[in-house]
Design a protein around this motif. Structure first.
Motif, PDB file in Angstrom:
ATOM      1  N   UNK A 188      46.608 -26.668 -13.602  1.00 48.41           N
ATOM      2  CA  UNK A 188      46.431 -27.495 -12.408  1.00 48.41           C
ATOM      3  C   UNK A 188      45.123 -28.253 -12.540  1.00 48.41           C
ATOM      4  N   UNK A 189      45.154 -29.542 -12.265  1.00 51.17           N
ATOM      5  CA  UNK A 189      43.932 -30.335 -12.266  1.00 51.17           C
ATOM      6  C   UNK A 189      43.113 -30.015 -11.014  1.00 51.17           C
ATOM      7  N   UNK A 190      41.986 -30.687 -10.846  1.00 54.45           N
ATOM      8  CA  UNK A 190      41.074 -30.373  -9.750  1.00 54.45           C
ATOM      9  C   UNK A 190      41.750 -30.617  -8.402  1.00 54.45           C
ATOM     10  N   UNK A 191      41.742 -29.594  -7.566  1.00 50.53           N
ATOM     11  CA  UNK A 191      42.374 -29.667  -6.264  1.00 50.53           C
ATOM     12  C   UNK A 191      41.708 -28.695  -5.304  1.00 50.53           C
ATOM     13  N   UNK A 192      41.929 -28.926  -4.012  1.00 52.95           N
ATOM     14  CA  UNK A 192      41.467 -28.013  -2.967  1.00 52.95           C
ATOM     15  C   UNK A 192      42.616 -27.207  -2.368  1.00 52.95           C
ATOM     16  N   UNK A 193      43.805 -27.393  -2.897  1.00 55.02           N
ATOM     17  CA  UNK A 193      44.973 -26.653  -2.425  1.00 55.02           C
ATOM     18  C   UNK A 193      45.003 -25.304  -3.141  1.00 55.02           C
ATOM     19  N   UNK A 194      44.353 -24.313  -2.569  1.00 49.50           N
ATOM     20  CA  UNK A 194      44.261 -23.007  -3.211  1.00 49.50           C
ATOM     21  C   UNK A 194      45.602 -22.275  -3.236  1.00 49.50           C
ATOM     22  N   UNK A 195      46.463 -22.533  -2.249  1.00 49.25           N
ATOM     23  CA  UNK A 195      47.787 -21.903  -2.263  1.00 49.25           C
ATOM     24  C   UNK A 195      48.606 -22.383  -3.455  1.00 49.25           C
ATOM     25  N   UNK A 196      48.457 -23.658  -3.784  1.00 49.01           N
ATOM     26  CA  UNK A 196      49.148 -24.188  -4.965  1.00 49.01           C
ATOM     27  C   UNK A 196      48.649 -23.505  -6.232  1.00 49.01           C
ATOM     28  N   UNK A 197      47.344 -23.269  -6.319  1.00 44.18           N
ATOM     29  CA  UNK A 197      46.792 -22.597  -7.494  1.00 44.18           C
ATOM     30  C   UNK A 197      47.317 -21.173  -7.603  1.00 44.18           C
ATOM     31  N   UNK A 198      47.449 -20.494  -6.483  1.00 45.51           N
ATOM     32  CA  UNK A 198      47.986 -19.129  -6.516  1.00 45.51           C
ATOM     33  C   UNK A 198      49.426 -19.106  -7.009  1.00 45.51           C
ATOM     34  N   UNK A 199      50.202 -20.090  -6.603  1.00 43.76           N
ATOM     35  CA  UNK A 199      51.580 -20.168  -7.081  1.00 43.76           C
ATOM     36  C   UNK A 199      51.633 -20.425  -8.581  1.00 43.76           C
ATOM     37  N   UNK A 200      50.716 -21.249  -9.073  1.00 41.85           N
ATOM     38  CA  UNK A 200      50.685 -21.522 -10.511  1.00 41.85           C
ATOM     39  C   UNK A 200      50.313 -20.276 -11.312  1.00 41.85           C
ATOM     40  N   UNK A 201      49.465 -19.425 -10.748  1.00 38.79           N
ATOM     41  CA  UNK A 201      49.025 -18.229 -11.452  1.00 38.79           C
ATOM     42  C   UNK A 201      50.191 -17.277 -11.697  1.00 38.79           C
ATOM     43  N   UNK A 202      51.121 -17.213 -10.772  1.00 34.83           N
ATOM     44  CA  UNK A 202      52.256 -16.289 -10.918  1.00 34.83           C
ATOM     45  C   UNK A 202      53.203 -16.692 -12.034  1.00 34.83           C
ATOM     46  N   UNK A 203      53.081 -17.905 -12.548  1.00 34.73           N
ATOM     47  CA  UNK A 203      53.995 -18.398 -13.577  1.00 34.73           C
ATOM     48  C   UNK A 203      53.417 -18.285 -14.991  1.00 34.73           C
ATOM     49  N   UNK A 204      52.262 -17.639 -15.161  1.00 36.02           N
ATOM     50  CA  UNK A 204      51.643 -17.541 -16.476  1.00 36.02           C
ATOM     51  C   UNK A 204      52.419 -16.602 -17.382  1.00 36.02           C
ATOM     52  N   UNK A 205      52.484 -16.939 -18.664  1.00 41.95           N
ATOM     53  CA  UNK A 205      53.169 -16.115 -19.658  1.00 41.95           C
ATOM     54  C   UNK A 205      52.249 -15.918 -20.861  1.00 41.95           C
ATOM     55  N   UNK A 206      52.473 -14.841 -21.566  1.00 42.77           N
ATOM     56  CA  UNK A 206      51.698 -14.534 -22.767  1.00 42.77           C
ATOM     57  C   UNK A 206      52.143 -15.435 -23.914  1.00 42.77           C
TER      58      UNK A 206
END
Length: 493
Positions: A65-83
């Motif tokens: 995610x690029x620079x943003x103030x939408x912290x809820x969006x960042x949390x959603x992106x974190x759940x999609x991380x893979x090894x």
């Protein structure tokens, strides 16, 4: 300052660890994602205006995610991380340079938080070319591995050395679990994102405010020694100046000024020393009069700025600023720590009010104070801030070259201007590049082109490759042909 969170998604982050008192196991990547969520929760409560970007890295770096103030969006992106696969720190640092410089430039300080287990071989930290971070930064390397990991300390120390700044390594307990990660992340957030509170003073009126982002100390060379100055906890307004008089002076930083949430306003100067900057009262902010709101509205309506003193011989400017969303805010510009930080106004200690308000000052007594010499603003100054500016100058020369011999004077005038600018900037490689462009242009000229066009381009390319072309005082003369008199054209340059 903007924040970049870099998450390690290499194979070693899939290693599962169990807590000290709990048998439940979590992967290191899950612990890292939990640390990011704790950090975002803290920012939501205490620093909502912080811009955050998240990137992941293994053998390749990816901008989640690029620079943003939408912290809820960042949390959603974190759940999609893979090894993914192995770690490559070189591509991480290159990606950091790219996204920061493209978004904020090379002069905006950024905070970098790298969350990793540090499991990497030394060869991966020894790239073919030296790696540097091309922006001011404050780095924190957070380990999600046990402190007795044999790889973590040396690898993270090498990461820290790349930034060449005051960074730190946050080590967890020997038994890493959710609880220990939560504790260390909260301590990290409190230390890195502490709010900057101050008292705004105007005559007998004082108001508690918050500065976002917090002002950084300024270090300058004074009398053969480095002196560090910090913004005082009391910001005193000295007077008000018209917007057209203050102009756009050079500034160190810019900060948003907000009334301190839940804080009382005080109108008695004697109580200034007794005011607590961290007062957390529970009164309704909408019913409490705010000097910040009054000051902001007054500056906006009167089209003025407020000159304020931040410390000894250090001044700033308070003004009303409207963003692209048509929202207006009270902003503070921090000037350089010097009494003459705005040259066209002069020394601030000589500023004052008129002895008689009914007297209209003479035009030469008004701001700005003009310099004694007469400056010319008609000079065609070469400025290459972006690639498009240089490309535009080269295309202008080529357009005039296709109109030779009618545009001979203009062609050589622009060519010499471009050549002198390249020499002044130390960009002498541009001269060889222009010569190659001229030779290629000769081969691509249409049959209807004037013969003098190819002659002048070949002549210019040859001189550009000669050592004399590196002399800024030398001017390339036109080639003397039957279409144009060389001495006559040279005298018009």
């Amino acid at each position: 300052m903007p924040t970049i969170i870099a998450l390690d998604v290499s194979l070693s982050m899939a290693y599962k660890v169990s807590g000290y008192e709990s048998s439940e196991k979590f992967s290191r990547l899950q612990l890292a994602a939990h640390a990011v969520n704790i950090l975002l929760d803290y920012l939501t409560l205490h620093s909502k205006l912080e811009y955050v970007a998240i990137i992941t890295y293994s053998s390749k770096a990816e901008v989640v995610s690029s620079f943003t103030r939408d912290y809820d969006l960042l949390k959603d992106k974190i759940t999609e991380l893979v090894i993914k696969d192995k770690t490559n720190y070189e591509i991480l640092f290159k990606t950091l340079n790219r996204i920061v410089i493209s978004e904020w430039g090379s002069y905006t300080p950024c905070q970098v938080i790298i969350i990793t287990d540090g499991s990497s071989s030394f060869e991966m930290m020894t790239p073919s070319q030296p790696i540097t971070v091309n922006f001011p930064s404050s780095v924190t390397v957070m380990s999600v591995a046990a402190t007795d990991d044999m790889y973590s300390p040396p690898t993270m120390q090498k990461i820290l050395s790349v930034f060449e700044s005051n960074g730190k390594i946050v080590k967890t307990d020997p038994h890493v679990d959710i609880d220990s990660i939560t504790i260390f992340t909260r301590e990290l957030a409190k230390e890195n994102y502490s709010s900057s509170n101050a008292v705004l003073k105007c005559g007998s009126i004082v108001s508690k405010v918050q500065l976002l982002p917090p002002p950084m100390p300024c270090t300058m060379l004074v009398d053969f020694e480095m002196k560090t100055t910090q913004v005082s906890s009391v910001i005193e307004i000295c007077g008000f100046i018209e917007n057209v008089d203050i102009g756009t002076p050079a500034a160190i930083s810019r900060h948003l000024v907000l009334p301190l949430a839940g804080a009382h306003e005080s109108y008695v100067l004697d109580n200034l020393e007794n005011m607590e900057l961290d007062d957390d009262t529970s009164q309704d902010d909408g019913k409490v009069p705010s000097f910040c709101v009054l000051l902001h509205g007054s500056l906006k309506v009167e089209n003025k700025v407020a000159l304020c003193q931040l410390n000894t011989n250090w001044f700033g400017i308070l003004f009303s600023w409207t963003d692209t969303k048509k929202r207006s805010n009270l902003m503070l510009i921090v000037l350089e720590p010097d009494k003459i930080s705005v040259p066209w106004i002069g020394d601030f200690k000589y500023l004052g009010t008129l002895p008689n308000e009914n007297i209209v000052p003479e035009p030469d007594e008004c701001f700005p104070v003009r310099p004694p010499e007469k400056r010319s603003y008609n000079q065609n100054i070469v400025v290459w801030v972006k690639q498009s500016g240089l490309q535009s100058d080269v295309q202008k020369i080529l357009r005039q070259a296709r109109k030779l011999p009618e545009k001979t004077n203009n062609f050589y005038k622009e060519l010499n201007r471009l050549r002198r600018a390249a020499i002044s900037f130390g960009f002498v490689e541009l001269l060889d590049g222009i010569a190659d462009i001229f030779e290629r242009e000769c081969t691509m000229l249409p049959g209807s082109a004037h013969p003098d066009c190819a002659l002048q381009l070949t002549h210019s390319a040859g001189i550009l490759r000669r050592p004399i072309a590196r002399d800024a005082k030398y001017a390339i003369p036109p080639m003397r042909t039957k279409f144009v008199s060389g001495m006559e054209a040279y005298g018009k340059l």
